[in-house]
Scaffold this active site. Structure first.
Site, mmCIF file in Angstrom:
data_model
loop_
_atom_site.group_PDB
_atom_site.id
_atom_site.type_symbol
_atom_site.label_atom_id
_atom_site.label_comp_id
_atom_site.label_asym_id
_atom_site.label_seq_id
_atom_site.Cartn_x
_atom_site.Cartn_y
_atom_site.Cartn_z
ATOM 1 N N CYS A 113 38.768 -2.497 71.030
ATOM 2 C CA CYS A 113 38.860 -3.888 70.567
ATOM 3 C C CYS A 113 37.715 -4.249 69.626
ATOM 4 C CB CYS A 113 38.868 -4.845 71.754
ATOM 5 S SG CYS A 113 40.206 -4.511 72.895
ATOM 6 N N HIS A 252 36.578 -11.994 69.924
ATOM 7 C CA HIS A 252 37.753 -11.171 70.253
ATOM 8 C C HIS A 252 38.588 -11.958 71.263
ATOM 9 C CE1 HIS A 252 40.371 -8.114 71.662
ATOM 10 N NE2 HIS A 252 39.719 -7.875 72.791
ATOM 11 N N ASN A 282 46.162 -10.301 73.601
ATOM 12 C CA ASN A 282 45.046 -9.467 73.150
ATOM 13 C C ASN A 282 45.598 -8.380 72.220
ATOM 14 O OD1 ASN A 282 43.078 -7.495 72.911
ATOM 15 N ND2 ASN A 282 42.392 -7.655 75.028
#
Ligand code: UT7
Length: 325
Positions: A113, A252, A282
């Site tokens: 990520c 994020h 996500n």
């Protein structure tokens, strides 16, 4: 000194929406559980003609258009991804071919990520050395192909999508001016996606569970909040920036409770934190560039203001980055 500035942004989300109600039909979960524990309502899931490199290429075309740059002007294409189209060649090479960016060299990076933020730091270093470079940086994922759709711990969280930025050099005081990146490979098994390892017999082992995302959500949650807080406060201190000086924070998009916790610890006002998690879930390396593009389109990125990025992912990998827009 020349710094890397964002010349244009773009993004691309797949057409199909997977709602919490859809997930209720697939695993033992509920809309109420997913929203209260994660803040996610929908995620977009790739379908036909929505391979990773195709989403990435569309996001890239939009970013190039926004920047007023032709594909032939690009010197480098970097794709941050953990769900590449193929292991070889890189997704970046597929994007290069689709764009006709014949003068660029191209490769992928994997920092889970945190991939886009790592990539921005990398691109910034290239540009400091060669200010005339034009770099296309993309975060792009089709995580739906790597999720175990029977695992309610993970399948409610992740989504697909791509975001891109075009970067160039500028000496007007704007651009990337600091980063604080970290990894801790000792904690790899908190979040991982298995694959055939160095030896083929691994595939025959009883422990082989397939190439799916596996996650210890509770531990990831705790590390994410603490490590992102440390990375941000360390970076702000190093550059003499106060939290009040930040124009916008783009974290994020992992989990609304992680973001709220982090925001409260850092004492950032809610209106300064960009959140689009409920729409897309996500999207790993794509989450920050998609958010950047949306913030850009909404006029929330103000020339001269400071943008703070912070990120966290498998590896573990995490960090934070400062740029003047
Ligand atoms: O980019 C980084 C990527 N990863 C993350 O950001 C993940 C970070 N962690 C999280 O987001 C949270 O830990 C989760 C959302 C994954 C889980 O939330 P939690 O509050 O930590 O729940 P939990 O794992 O402690 O589980 C609580 C209960 C368990 O049931 P029991 O054992 O108490 O009976 C789980 O089995 O919730 C159950 N559960 C679910 N229930 C309904 C787990 N997933 C689900 C689900 N629907 N989808």
């Amino acid at each position: 000194m020349n710094k890397a500035v964002v010349l244009g942004t773009g993004s691309c989300l797949p057409e199909r929406t997977l709602t919490n109600a859809d997930l209720e039909q697939m695993v033992d979960t509920s809309d109420e559980w997913i929203i209260s524990r994660t803040g996610i309502s929908n995620r977009q899931i790739a379908g036909e003609n929505e391979y990773n490199y195709q989403l990435a290429t569309t996001a890239a075309k939009r970013a190039l258009n926004n920047a007023g740059i032709e594909p032939e002007e690009l010197d480098l294409i970097i794709v941050a991804t953990v769900s590449p189209h193929m292991l070889m060649p890189s997704t970046a090479c597929f994007v290069q071919a689709e764009l006709g960016a014949v003068n660029a060299f191209a490769y992928d990076i994997n920092a889970a990520c945190a991939g886009f933020t790592y990539g921005l730091d990398l691109a910034s270093n290239y540009i400091q050395n060669r200010p005339d470079m034009k770099i296309l940086l993309i975060g792009s994922e089709t995580l739906s192909t790597r999720v175990n759709w029977d695992d309610r711990n993970t399948c409610v969280i992740f989504g697909d999508g791509a975001g891109a930025v075009v970067l160039g050099g500028s000496d007007d005081g704007r651009g990337v001016f600091g980063s604080s990146l970290h990894s801790d490979g000792r904690l790899w098994n908190l979040l991982f996606m298995d694959s055939p390892k160095s030896l083929n017999p691994d595939l025959q082992q009883e422990s082989w569970q397939g190439a799916f995302i596996q996650m210890n959500g509770g531990d990831i949650f705790k590390y994410a909040v603490r490590l992102m807080e440390d990375a941000v406060t360390g970076l702000l201190d190093k550059h003499g920036v106060n939290i009040e000086d930040i124009g916008i924070m783009i974290p994020h998009q992992a989990n609304i409770r992680i973001l709220n916790n982090l925001r409260e610890r850092l004492k950032v006002p809610e209106e300064k934190v960009f959140v689009n998690l409920s729409k897309y879930g996500n999207t790993s390396a794509a989450s920050i560039p998609i958010a950047l593009d949306e913030a850009n389109k909404q006029g929330r990125l103000v020339r001269g203001e400071i943008v703070l990025l912070c990120t966290f992912g498998g590896g573990l990998t995490w960090g934070s980055l400062l740029m003047r827009w």
